[in-house]
Design a protein around this motif. Structure first.
Motif, PDB file in Angstrom:
ATOM      1  N   GLU A  25      12.466   0.758 -10.237  1.00 49.68           N
ATOM      2  CA  GLU A  25      11.563   1.876  -9.489  1.00 49.68           C
ATOM      3  C   GLU A  25      10.135   2.039 -10.138  1.00 49.68           C
ATOM      4  O   GLU A  25      10.383   2.362 -11.371  1.00 49.68           O
ATOM      5  CB  GLU A  25      12.346   2.927  -9.356  1.00 49.68           C
ATOM      6  N   TRP A  26       9.187   2.176  -9.510  1.00 49.47           N
ATOM      7  CA  TRP A  26       7.927   2.133  -9.827  1.00 49.47           C
ATOM      8  C   TRP A  26       7.240   3.224  -9.132  1.00 49.47           C
ATOM      9  O   TRP A  26       7.020   3.066  -8.126  1.00 49.47           O
ATOM     10  CB  TRP A  26       7.120   0.945 -10.139  1.00 49.47           C
ATOM     11  N   THR A  27       6.575   4.448  -9.899  1.00 47.67           N
ATOM     12  CA  THR A  27       5.982   5.516  -9.081  1.00 47.67           C
ATOM     13  C   THR A  27       4.371   5.611  -9.948  1.00 47.67           C
ATOM     14  O   THR A  27       4.163   5.998 -11.056  1.00 47.67           O
ATOM     15  CB  THR A  27       6.496   6.678  -9.483  1.00 47.67           C
ATOM     16  N   PRO A  28       3.283   4.999  -8.975  1.00 44.91           N
ATOM     17  CA  PRO A  28       1.840   4.992  -9.543  1.00 44.91           C
ATOM     18  C   PRO A  28       1.600   6.706  -9.433  1.00 44.91           C
ATOM     19  O   PRO A  28       1.850   7.218  -8.453  1.00 44.91           O
ATOM     20  CB  PRO A  28       1.131   4.219  -8.649  1.00 44.91           C
ATOM     21  N   LEU A  29       0.664   6.963 -10.398  1.00 42.80           N
ATOM     22  CA  LEU A  29       0.344   8.420 -10.531  1.00 42.80           C
ATOM     23  C   LEU A  29      -1.244   8.417 -10.054  1.00 42.80           C
ATOM     24  O   LEU A  29      -1.753   9.439 -10.421  1.00 42.80           O
ATOM     25  CB  LEU A  29       0.492   9.015 -11.954  1.00 42.80           C
ATOM     26  N   GLU A  74      -2.787  13.470  -8.611  1.00 41.67           N
ATOM     27  CA  GLU A  74      -4.035  13.032  -8.199  1.00 41.67           C
ATOM     28  C   GLU A  74      -4.937  12.889  -9.230  1.00 41.67           C
ATOM     29  O   GLU A  74      -5.401  14.038  -9.961  1.00 41.67           O
ATOM     30  CB  GLU A  74      -4.334  13.633  -6.834  1.00 41.67           C
ATOM     31  N   THR A  75      -6.042  11.819  -9.401  1.00 42.12           N
ATOM     32  CA  THR A  75      -7.133  11.863 -10.283  1.00 42.12           C
ATOM     33  C   THR A  75      -7.945  11.043  -9.386  1.00 42.12           C
ATOM     34  O   THR A  75      -7.965  10.523  -8.370  1.00 42.12           O
ATOM     35  CB  THR A  75      -6.838  11.110 -11.472  1.00 42.12           C
ATOM     36  N   GLU A  76      -9.408  11.166  -9.909  1.00 44.87           N
ATOM     37  CA  GLU A  76     -10.459  10.555  -9.319  1.00 44.87           C
ATOM     38  C   GLU A  76     -10.365   8.984  -9.624  1.00 44.87           C
ATOM     39  O   GLU A  76     -10.015   8.581 -10.509  1.00 44.87           O
ATOM     40  CB  GLU A  76     -11.866  10.993  -9.803  1.00 44.87           C
ATOM     41  N   SER A 113       0.857  -1.133   0.066  1.00 41.88           N
ATOM     42  CA  SER A 113      -0.107  -0.025  -0.024  1.00 41.88           C
ATOM     43  C   SER A 113       0.680   1.194  -0.101  1.00 41.88           C
ATOM     44  O   SER A 113       1.975   1.462   0.717  1.00 41.88           O
ATOM     45  CB  SER A 113      -0.827  -0.022   1.134  1.00 41.88           C
ATOM     46  N   LEU A 114       0.484   2.169  -0.844  1.00 41.92           N
ATOM     47  CA  LEU A 114       1.656   3.393  -1.109  1.00 41.92           C
ATOM     48  C   LEU A 114       0.556   4.502  -1.331  1.00 41.92           C
ATOM     49  O   LEU A 114      -0.751   4.438  -1.898  1.00 41.92           O
ATOM     50  CB  LEU A 114       2.465   3.135  -1.915  1.00 41.92           C
ATOM     51  N   ALA A 115       0.836   5.860  -1.500  1.00 43.18           N
ATOM     52  CA  ALA A 115       0.469   6.922  -1.816  1.00 43.18           C
ATOM     53  C   ALA A 115       0.601   7.470  -3.251  1.00 43.18           C
ATOM     54  O   ALA A 115       1.824   6.955  -3.688  1.00 43.18           O
ATOM     55  CB  ALA A 115       0.739   8.108  -0.847  1.00 43.18           C
ATOM     56  N   VAL A 116      -0.157   8.175  -3.903  1.00 43.82           N
ATOM     57  CA  VAL A 116       0.151   8.742  -5.200  1.00 43.82           C
ATOM     58  C   VAL A 116       1.421   9.413  -5.353  1.00 43.82           C
ATOM     59  O   VAL A 116       1.601  10.314  -4.370  1.00 43.82           O
ATOM     60  CB  VAL A 116      -1.161   9.462  -5.676  1.00 43.82           C
ATOM     61  N   GLY A 117       2.151   9.012  -6.135  1.00 37.76           N
ATOM     62  CA  GLY A 117       3.465   9.697  -6.432  1.00 37.76           C
ATOM     63  C   GLY A 117       4.565   9.285  -5.555  1.00 37.76           C
ATOM     64  O   GLY A 117       5.745   9.601  -5.567  1.00 37.76           O
ATOM     65  N   GLN A 118       4.541   8.080  -4.727  1.00 34.03           N
ATOM     66  CA  GLN A 118       5.334   7.435  -3.826  1.00 34.03           C
ATOM     67  C   GLN A 118       5.990   6.555  -4.820  1.00 34.03           C
ATOM     68  O   GLN A 118       5.140   5.656  -5.477  1.00 34.03           O
ATOM     69  CB  GLN A 118       4.897   6.951  -2.585  1.00 34.03           C
ATOM     70  N   THR A 119       7.286   6.274  -4.710  1.00 33.50           N
ATOM     71  CA  THR A 119       7.794   5.372  -5.343  1.00 33.50           C
ATOM     72  C   THR A 119       8.153   4.010  -4.751  1.00 33.50           C
ATOM     73  O   THR A 119       8.767   4.175  -3.373  1.00 33.50           O
ATOM     74  CB  THR A 119       9.339   6.025  -5.708  1.00 33.50           C
ATOM     75  N   VAL A 120       8.107   3.033  -5.274  1.00 34.64           N
ATOM     76  CA  VAL A 120       8.367   1.736  -4.554  1.00 34.64           C
ATOM     77  C   VAL A 120       9.550   1.118  -5.594  1.00 34.64           C
ATOM     78  O   VAL A 120       9.482   1.048  -6.493  1.00 34.64           O
ATOM     79  CB  VAL A 120       7.071   0.645  -4.585  1.00 34.64           C
ATOM     80  N   VAL A 168      -3.227   2.002  -3.961  1.00 40.30           N
ATOM     81  CA  VAL A 168      -2.596   3.481  -4.049  1.00 40.30           C
ATOM     82  C   VAL A 168      -3.772   4.289  -3.502  1.00 40.30           C
ATOM     83  O   VAL A 168      -4.889   4.306  -4.230  1.00 40.30           O
ATOM     84  CB  VAL A 168      -2.469   3.794  -5.676  1.00 40.30           C
ATOM     85  N   VAL A 169      -3.319   4.942  -2.417  1.00 40.50           N
ATOM     86  CA  VAL A 169      -4.203   5.972  -1.832  1.00 40.50           C
ATOM     87  C   VAL A 169      -3.876   7.161  -2.204  1.00 40.50           C
ATOM     88  O   VAL A 169      -2.663   7.634  -2.566  1.00 40.50           O
ATOM     89  CB  VAL A 169      -4.134   5.471  -0.412  1.00 40.50           C
TER      90      VAL A 169
END
Length: 458
Positions: A230-234, A287-289, A169-176, A267-268
């Protein structure tokens, strides 16, 4: 004449004394040599200490020949007659041999080979033998047999800060950051990936295994690193881990398409920050809906995660230092749990008990020396220690558990009315027990829950 007679008697006495001393020195040397010889004989005490254990630097895997060995000191191979080992299920005796140990003091090394059909922990019956015509039995050390890498297909393992093949679990823009590894593979044939949508995906370091070349066939169950990423969800939502396409050569020579583990990523939304800060503008840009119309994402926890949390809390109860507590808090944060109740450390009971015994000891000493002022101070300290010990005993006696999901019922029966739901991974207090039911306190609620819905902290 009298003078000559006395001189002759004195000379005879000196000769006799010299002879006695020489004989005594020879006797001491004989006793010393006898003791040295006696100490190098095989005694029953030495035999009772012997254990037959697996040889070092070998893989304890099923369906492979595993060597056990033991050295019997001060004994020649011809003085040992070994019986056939007893047969047990899933264990096959292969062969046995006796060789000279060649170490200081001499001895015989017994080497025995077995093959185990299945994984698990085995205790082989003691080995019967005759040592110098005396019947003896030497026990085996327990052995834990693992899977045989030669019989396994190559596996893919994704390693993150959360562990191996774990949901994250991670936040938007956070890199794993993660590392892709293989297991039970001899050679990498094909390696590619699909770029995930709405994210930033970067390949980092690559390792030697990505090079297509002939390698020495070393059978192992260790993880083989392939590449770092490295992966960063948007965007927010529940999504799958990036897809990889991997083909590898197994230890048996087959070309296999490696199955990629199914990992879910929650992704929160990023936490709100002061709008005056420059970083807030960048976080809003990511951030998007989500697909649920802007509803807050609900993180689903599993019973396996509850078991891990229960193990961490049990470890925290029995450890004195804060490392176990930090591990537990970090795991709770990773799960997104909003609470961090501390666990009482059982070790405090023993520590305060030792301090109390020491104070009693000094109290008795100073009482005999009639030092009243020191005794008064020690007496006050003793009273305080007794109060602390009673408090620690009360805290240590309380039982707690971690829920795996279920309901709180009004009475300990399956047909009882349900009072409330018991969320997964919540810490609850155990108040009473009736058969397979436990009376729990969860917040301000109390109710009965079946034993299958909780894990008692040890």
């Amino acid at each position: 004449m009298e003078k000559q007679r006395k001189h002759s008697e004195s000379k005879s006495c000196r000769r006799l004394l010299k002879t006695i001393l020489q004989r005594f020195v020879v006797f001491l040397a004989f006793i010393s040599g006898s003791q040295s010889l006696f100490s190098q004989t095989l005694t029953n005490a030495l035999i009772r200490e012997l254990r037959i254990s697996p040889a070092e630097n070998q893989q304890l895997a099923a369906n492979s020949d595993i060597k056990f060995e033991v050295i019997i000191p001060y004994t020649l191979p011809s003085q040992i007659d070994v019986s056939m080992p007893d047969e047990i299920e899933n264990v096959q005796f292969k062969t046995l041999r006796k060789v000279e140990a060649g170490e200081k003091g001499g001895g015989t090394k017994l080497e025995i080979w077995f093959s185990f059909a299945k994984t698990g922990t085995y205790i082989i019956p003691p080995l019967a033998m005759k040592i110098k015509n005396s019947r003896k039995q030497i026990p085996f050390m327990p052995v834990k047999i693992g899977i045989n890498p030669k019989e396994q297909e190559p596996l893919c393992v994704i390693v993150t800060d959360s562990g191996m093949n774990k949901n994250i679990s991670l936040a938007v823009g956070q890199t794993v950051k993660f590392r892709l590894c293989l297991k039970y593979a001899l050679q990498l044939v094909q390696f590619s990936w699909e770029l995930p949508k709405d994210s930033i995906f970067v390949q980092g370091k690559t390792y030697e295994f990505t090079e297509i070349k002939q390698r020495q066939k070393v059978v192992t169950d260790d993880l083989i690193p392939v590449s770092d990423f490295e992966w960063t969800p948007l965007v927010t939502g529940v999504m799958d881990f990036p897809k990889f396409n991997i083909q590898a050569i197994a230890y048996n020579g087959d070309k296999v398409t490696v199955k990629i583990p199914s990992i879910k990523v929650n992704v929160v939304k990023a936490r709100d920050k002061n709008t005056n800060e420059t970083s807030s503008y960048f976080s809003k840009a990511f951030e998007t809906e989500n697909e649920n119309g802007g509803e807050e994402l609900v993180i689903t926890l599993s019973a396996q995660e509850a078991r891990i949390l229960a193990e961490l809390r049990s470890k925290e109860r029995h450890s004195l230092f804060g490392k176990a507590r930090k591990e537990r808090i970090q795991y709770e944060k990773m799960l997104g749990l909003p609470y961090t109740q501390k666990e009482f450390k059982i070790a405090w009971i023993y520590i305060f008990s030792v301090i109390t015994l020491a104070l009693i000891f000094f109290f008795v000493i100073f009482l005999r020396q009639k030092r009243s002022l020191i005794n008064i101070a020690i007496g006050i300290a003793l009273v305080c220690m007794m109060v602390i010990i009673i408090y620690c005993l009360v805290c240590g006696k309380r039982r707690y558990a971690v829920s795996t999901g279920g309901q709180l019922c009004s009475i300990p029966e399956a047909s009882a009315s349900i009072k409330s739901e018991l969320p997964v991974c919540n810490r609850v207090q155990v108040l009473d027990q009736s058969g397979d039911w436990y009376l729990l306190r969860f917040g301000e609620s109390e109710g009965w829950c079946s034993k299958d819905s909780i894990i008692i902290l040890k």
